[in-house]
Scaffold this motif. Structure first.
Motif, PDB file in Angstrom:
ATOM      1  N   MET A 120     -17.245  -0.984   1.810  1.00  0.00           N
ATOM      2  CA  MET A 120     -15.938  -1.492   2.154  1.00  0.00           C
ATOM      3  C   MET A 120     -15.390  -2.304   0.980  1.00  0.00           C
ATOM      4  O   MET A 120     -16.055  -3.187   0.455  1.00  0.00           O
ATOM      5  CB  MET A 120     -16.050  -2.351   3.408  1.00  0.00           C
ATOM      6  CG  MET A 120     -14.753  -2.912   3.870  1.00  0.00           C
ATOM      7  SD  MET A 120     -15.049  -3.721   5.462  1.00  0.00           S
ATOM      8  CE  MET A 120     -13.635  -4.706   5.548  1.00  0.00           C
ATOM      9  N   SER A 121     -14.188  -2.002   0.562  1.00  0.00           N
ATOM     10  CA  SER A 121     -13.614  -2.724  -0.566  1.00  0.00           C
ATOM     11  C   SER A 121     -12.870  -3.968  -0.087  1.00  0.00           C
ATOM     12  O   SER A 121     -12.465  -4.078   1.059  1.00  0.00           O
ATOM     13  CB  SER A 121     -12.678  -1.819  -1.350  1.00  0.00           C
ATOM     14  OG  SER A 121     -11.543  -1.493  -0.588  1.00  0.00           O
ATOM     15  N   THR A 122     -12.687  -4.884  -0.998  1.00  0.00           N
ATOM     16  CA  THR A 122     -11.973  -6.115  -0.685  1.00  0.00           C
ATOM     17  C   THR A 122     -10.477  -5.897  -0.900  1.00  0.00           C
ATOM     18  O   THR A 122     -10.059  -4.907  -1.509  1.00  0.00           O
ATOM     19  CB  THR A 122     -12.444  -7.268  -1.580  1.00  0.00           C
ATOM     20  OG1 THR A 122     -12.077  -6.974  -2.929  1.00  0.00           O
ATOM     21  CG2 THR A 122     -13.952  -7.474  -1.472  1.00  0.00           C
ATOM     22  N   ARG A 123      -9.703  -6.831  -0.431  1.00  0.00           N
ATOM     23  CA  ARG A 123      -8.256  -6.738  -0.638  1.00  0.00           C
ATOM     24  C   ARG A 123      -7.919  -6.801  -2.123  1.00  0.00           C
ATOM     25  O   ARG A 123      -7.006  -6.126  -2.585  1.00  0.00           O
ATOM     26  CB  ARG A 123      -7.545  -7.845   0.122  1.00  0.00           C
ATOM     27  CG  ARG A 123      -7.601  -7.643   1.624  1.00  0.00           C
ATOM     28  CD  ARG A 123      -6.895  -8.750   2.360  1.00  0.00           C
ATOM     29  NE  ARG A 123      -7.069  -8.580   3.797  1.00  0.00           N
ATOM     30  CZ  ARG A 123      -6.718  -9.477   4.678  1.00  0.00           C
ATOM     31  NH1 ARG A 123      -6.148 -10.611   4.301  1.00  0.00           N
ATOM     32  NH2 ARG A 123      -6.916  -9.260   5.956  1.00  0.00           N
ATOM     33  N   ALA A 124      -8.653  -7.624  -2.873  1.00  0.00           N
ATOM     34  CA  ALA A 124      -8.412  -7.716  -4.318  1.00  0.00           C
ATOM     35  C   ALA A 124      -8.668  -6.367  -4.986  1.00  0.00           C
ATOM     36  O   ALA A 124      -7.929  -5.960  -5.885  1.00  0.00           O
ATOM     37  CB  ALA A 124      -9.283  -8.803  -4.939  1.00  0.00           C
ATOM     38  N   GLU A 125      -9.701  -5.663  -4.549  1.00  0.00           N
ATOM     39  CA  GLU A 125     -10.022  -4.350  -5.126  1.00  0.00           C
ATOM     40  C   GLU A 125      -8.996  -3.294  -4.753  1.00  0.00           C
ATOM     41  O   GLU A 125      -8.876  -2.283  -5.450  1.00  0.00           O
ATOM     42  CB  GLU A 125     -11.417  -3.908  -4.670  1.00  0.00           C
ATOM     43  CG  GLU A 125     -12.526  -4.755  -5.238  1.00  0.00           C
ATOM     44  CD  GLU A 125     -13.874  -4.448  -4.604  1.00  0.00           C
ATOM     45  OE1 GLU A 125     -14.876  -4.784  -5.250  1.00  0.00           O
ATOM     46  OE2 GLU A 125     -13.929  -3.903  -3.494  1.00  0.00           O
TER      47      GLU A 125
ATOM     48  N   LEU B  14      -6.449 -14.447 -13.350  1.00  0.00           N
ATOM     49  CA  LEU B  14      -6.989 -14.750 -12.028  1.00  0.00           C
ATOM     50  C   LEU B  14      -8.253 -13.937 -11.792  1.00  0.00           C
ATOM     51  O   LEU B  14      -8.358 -12.794 -12.260  1.00  0.00           O
ATOM     52  CB  LEU B  14      -5.959 -14.422 -10.947  1.00  0.00           C
ATOM     53  CG  LEU B  14      -4.671 -15.230 -11.006  1.00  0.00           C
ATOM     54  CD1 LEU B  14      -3.596 -14.572 -10.162  1.00  0.00           C
ATOM     55  CD2 LEU B  14      -4.925 -16.651 -10.550  1.00  0.00           C
ATOM     56  N   LEU B  15      -9.172 -14.495 -11.042  1.00  0.00           N
ATOM     57  CA  LEU B  15     -10.392 -13.785 -10.670  1.00  0.00           C
ATOM     58  C   LEU B  15     -10.204 -13.103  -9.322  1.00  0.00           C
ATOM     59  O   LEU B  15      -9.558 -13.660  -8.425  1.00  0.00           O
ATOM     60  CB  LEU B  15     -11.561 -14.764 -10.558  1.00  0.00           C
ATOM     61  CG  LEU B  15     -11.926 -15.563 -11.800  1.00  0.00           C
ATOM     62  CD1 LEU B  15     -13.055 -16.541 -11.473  1.00  0.00           C
ATOM     63  CD2 LEU B  15     -12.317 -14.638 -12.932  1.00  0.00           C
ATOM     64  N   ASP B  16     -10.786 -11.919  -9.185  1.00  0.00           N
ATOM     65  CA  ASP B  16     -10.815 -11.256  -7.886  1.00  0.00           C
ATOM     66  C   ASP B  16     -11.827 -12.003  -7.024  1.00  0.00           C
ATOM     67  O   ASP B  16     -12.981 -12.155  -7.408  1.00  0.00           O
ATOM     68  CB  ASP B  16     -11.240  -9.799  -8.032  1.00  0.00           C
ATOM     69  CG  ASP B  16     -10.204  -8.964  -8.762  1.00  0.00           C
ATOM     70  OD1 ASP B  16      -9.101  -9.477  -9.030  1.00  0.00           O
ATOM     71  OD2 ASP B  16     -10.499  -7.802  -9.066  1.00  0.00           O
ATOM     72  N   ALA B  17     -11.372 -12.486  -5.878  1.00  0.00           N
ATOM     73  CA  ALA B  17     -12.240 -13.270  -4.993  1.00  0.00           C
ATOM     74  C   ALA B  17     -12.130 -12.757  -3.564  1.00  0.00           C
ATOM     75  O   ALA B  17     -11.713 -13.465  -2.656  1.00  0.00           O
ATOM     76  CB  ALA B  17     -11.873 -14.747  -5.078  1.00  0.00           C
ATOM     77  N   GLY B  18     -12.462 -11.500  -3.384  1.00  0.00           N
ATOM     78  CA  GLY B  18     -12.437 -10.922  -2.041  1.00  0.00           C
ATOM     79  C   GLY B  18     -11.032 -10.711  -1.538  1.00  0.00           C
ATOM     80  O   GLY B  18     -10.323  -9.837  -2.006  1.00  0.00           O
TER      81      GLY B  18
END
Length: 72
Positions: free
Chosen positions: A1-6, A25-29
């Motif tokens: 399952m991918s995160t919203r950021a992905e 910015l960092l991808d943080a879920g």
């Protein structure tokens, strides 16, 4: 399952910066995180980041900051 950021298209993701300091910015879920200012910007269920400063969440907890920046 991918995160919203992905789920953000790469071409869009490459252009997103913090509206406060204009840095990366960092991808943080389900959020995008600025470790310099310790603020997190939410990403809605449709994968659209909310980049309004007024909607950003302050990360004051050191443990959460460490978790969000770990292995980045």
């Amino acid at each position: 399952m991918s995160t919203r950021a992905e789920s953000i298209p790469q071409v869009v993701r490459e252009r997103l910066v913090c509206p406060q300091d204009h840095g990366p910015l960092l991808d943080a879920g389900d959020e995008l995180y600025n470790p310099r200012l310790r603020v997190a910007y939410p990403i809605d269920a449709d994968g659209i980041p909310d980049m309004l400063v007024s909607d950003a969440r302050n990360v004051t907890d050191d443990a959460e900051h460490e978790r969000l920046t770990a292995s980045r």
